[in-house]
Design an enzyme around this catalytic site. Structure first.
Site, PDB file in Angstrom:
ATOM      1  N   CYS A  99      58.684 -22.079  -3.412  1.00 36.85           N
ATOM      2  CA  CYS A  99      59.228 -23.329  -2.883  1.00 36.85           C
ATOM      3  C   CYS A  99      60.575 -23.581  -3.540  1.00 36.85           C
ATOM      4  O   CYS A  99      60.700 -23.462  -4.768  1.00 36.85           O
ATOM      5  CB  CYS A  99      58.271 -24.486  -3.181  1.00 36.85           C
ATOM      6  SG  CYS A  99      58.863 -26.064  -2.512  1.00 36.85           S
ATOM      7  N   HIS A 141      53.987 -24.809   5.587  1.00 40.32           N
ATOM      8  CA  HIS A 141      54.628 -25.146   4.308  1.00 40.32           C
ATOM      9  C   HIS A 141      55.626 -26.298   4.495  1.00 40.32           C
ATOM     10  O   HIS A 141      55.625 -27.280   3.753  1.00 40.32           O
ATOM     11  CB  HIS A 141      55.346 -23.910   3.748  1.00 40.32           C
ATOM     12  CG  HIS A 141      56.055 -24.147   2.459  1.00 40.32           C
ATOM     13  ND1 HIS A 141      55.681 -23.566   1.269  1.00 40.32           N
ATOM     14  CD2 HIS A 141      57.149 -24.890   2.163  1.00 40.32           C
ATOM     15  CE1 HIS A 141      56.498 -23.965   0.303  1.00 40.32           C
ATOM     16  NE2 HIS A 141      57.400 -24.762   0.822  1.00 40.32           N
ATOM     17  N   GLU A 142      56.459 -26.189   5.548  1.00 37.74           N
ATOM     18  CA  GLU A 142      57.476 -27.228   5.793  1.00 37.74           C
ATOM     19  C   GLU A 142      56.826 -28.515   6.287  1.00 37.74           C
ATOM     20  O   GLU A 142      57.251 -29.617   5.934  1.00 37.74           O
ATOM     21  CB  GLU A 142      58.511 -26.728   6.813  1.00 37.74           C
ATOM     22  CG  GLU A 142      59.198 -25.419   6.484  1.00 37.74           C
ATOM     23  CD  GLU A 142      59.788 -25.368   5.087  1.00 37.74           C
ATOM     24  OE1 GLU A 142      59.948 -24.261   4.557  1.00 37.74           O
ATOM     25  OE2 GLU A 142      60.082 -26.428   4.493  1.00 37.74           O
ATOM     26  N   HIS A 145      55.804 -30.576   3.514  1.00 38.36           N
ATOM     27  CA  HIS A 145      56.919 -31.321   2.914  1.00 38.36           C
ATOM     28  C   HIS A 145      57.154 -32.638   3.657  1.00 38.36           C
ATOM     29  O   HIS A 145      57.459 -33.657   3.039  1.00 38.36           O
ATOM     30  CB  HIS A 145      58.214 -30.491   2.933  1.00 38.36           C
ATOM     31  CG  HIS A 145      58.365 -29.534   1.801  1.00 38.36           C
ATOM     32  ND1 HIS A 145      58.311 -29.906   0.477  1.00 38.36           N
ATOM     33  CD2 HIS A 145      58.577 -28.202   1.800  1.00 38.36           C
ATOM     34  CE1 HIS A 145      58.486 -28.843  -0.293  1.00 38.36           C
ATOM     35  NE2 HIS A 145      58.655 -27.782   0.484  1.00 38.36           N
TER      36      HIS A 145
HETATM   37  O1  LIG Z   1      60.662 -24.617  -0.199  1.00 42.42           O
HETATM   38  C1  LIG Z   1      60.659 -24.390   1.019  1.00 42.42           C
HETATM   39  O2  LIG Z   1      60.231 -25.165   1.871  1.00 42.42           O
HETATM   40  C2  LIG Z   1      61.185 -23.083   1.497  1.00 42.42           C
HETATM   41  C3  LIG Z   1      60.322 -21.933   1.106  1.00 42.42           C
HETATM   42  C4  LIG Z   1      59.564 -21.620   2.362  1.00 42.42           C
HETATM   43  C5  LIG Z   1      58.389 -20.706   2.287  1.00 42.42           C
HETATM   44  C6  LIG Z   1      57.399 -20.868   3.234  1.00 42.42           C
HETATM   45  C7  LIG Z   1      56.284 -20.065   3.233  1.00 42.42           C
HETATM   46  C8  LIG Z   1      56.147 -19.057   2.324  1.00 42.42           C
HETATM   47  C9  LIG Z   1      57.136 -18.870   1.370  1.00 42.42           C
HETATM   48  C10 LIG Z   1      58.272 -19.697   1.353  1.00 42.42           C
HETATM   49  C11 LIG Z   1      61.345 -20.903   0.579  1.00 42.42           C
HETATM   50  O3  LIG Z   1      61.640 -19.995   1.555  1.00 42.42           O
HETATM   51  S1  LIG Z   1      60.963 -20.184  -0.981  1.00 42.42           S
HETATM   52  C12 LIG Z   1      61.871 -18.700  -1.063  1.00 42.42           C
HETATM   53  C13 LIG Z   1      61.158 -17.552  -0.389  1.00 42.42           C
HETATM   54  C14 LIG Z   1      61.809 -16.760   0.533  1.00 42.42           C
HETATM   55  C15 LIG Z   1      61.145 -15.712   1.133  1.00 42.42           C
HETATM   56  C16 LIG Z   1      59.799 -15.450   0.839  1.00 42.42           C
HETATM   57  C17 LIG Z   1      59.134 -16.271  -0.068  1.00 42.42           C
HETATM   58  C18 LIG Z   1      59.810 -17.326  -0.694  1.00 42.42           C
HETATM   59 ZN   LIG Z   2      58.801 -25.840  -0.249  1.00 42.55          ZN
END
Ligand SMILES: O=C(O)C[C@@H](Cc1ccccc1)[C@H](O)SCc1ccccc1
Ligand SMILES: [Zn+2]
Length: 156
Positions: A99, A141-142, A145
């Site tokens: 995240c 995930h979003e 948030h």
């Molecule tokens: O913080 C966030 O909302 C963005 C996250 C989103 C995410 C969703 C599902 C699974 C992993 C991450 C960011 O992308 S965190 C950075 C990242 C990028 C690629 C893969 C995993 C994490």
């Molecule tokens: Zn996040």
């Protein structure tokens, strides 16, 4: 377009329920543009408005192959406004998530393998879609948030 500061864990905006978007005007378009720029600068695959201190029910999802999910689909960034999850599969999948608001942490999270979603695009059009796999994971995930939920509340 600007790189905006990202709220990190402890900021109260991350624990608030975001407000529905009611006017699809230039300010929403400009926020979406800044969110995209900020997400790309942070190497994210998604970002939600509360993470850039804006309490709006809006996020961007932008799957692309990455070291953790090498078979993730390459997709154009999608702006999701006023998201709803209409149906969820009973089947769940466990995978590690990061995240942008919780630096240097990876948490294994159970997510629905498939979801039926509805949201508005930047023009205010209503979109319905069925998402699976990594894209469904990003959406969930979003969506968390937008409800004021982060990985720390979900980790088991
Ligand atoms: O913080 C966030 O909302 C963005 C996250 C989103 C995410 C969703 C599902 C699974 C992993 C991450 C960011 O992308 S965190 C950075 C990242 C990028 C690629 C893969 C995993 C994490
Ligand atoms: Zn996040």
């Amino acid at each position: 377009s600007a790189v905006l500061p990202i709220a990190t864990v402890g900021e109260k905006i991350l624990a608030q329920h975001a407000q529905a978007v009611t006017v699809f005007d230039v300010s929403i378009q400009s926020l979406a543009d800044d969110m995209l720029t900020t997400m790309l600068a942070a190497n994210g695959v998604g970002i939600a408005a509360p993470q850039v201190f804006s309490s709006a029910a809006m996020f961007i999802m932008a799957s692309r192959p990455n070291p953790r999910y090498p078979d993730a689909p390459n997709m154009r960034p999608v702006v999701v406004i006023n998201p709803r999850i209409l149906e969820t599969s009973t089947q769940m999948e466990l995978a590690e998530e990061g995240c942008l608001s919780i630096p240097d942490q990876r948490v294994k999270i159970w997510r629905h393998a498939q979801i039926k979603v509805q949201y508005h695009d930047l023009n205010g059009n209503l979109i319905s879609d069925i998402l699976v796999g990594f894209v469904a994971r990003i959406f969930q995930h979003e969506f968390d948030h937008i409800q004021g939920i982060t990985l720390l509340e979900r980790s088991n």
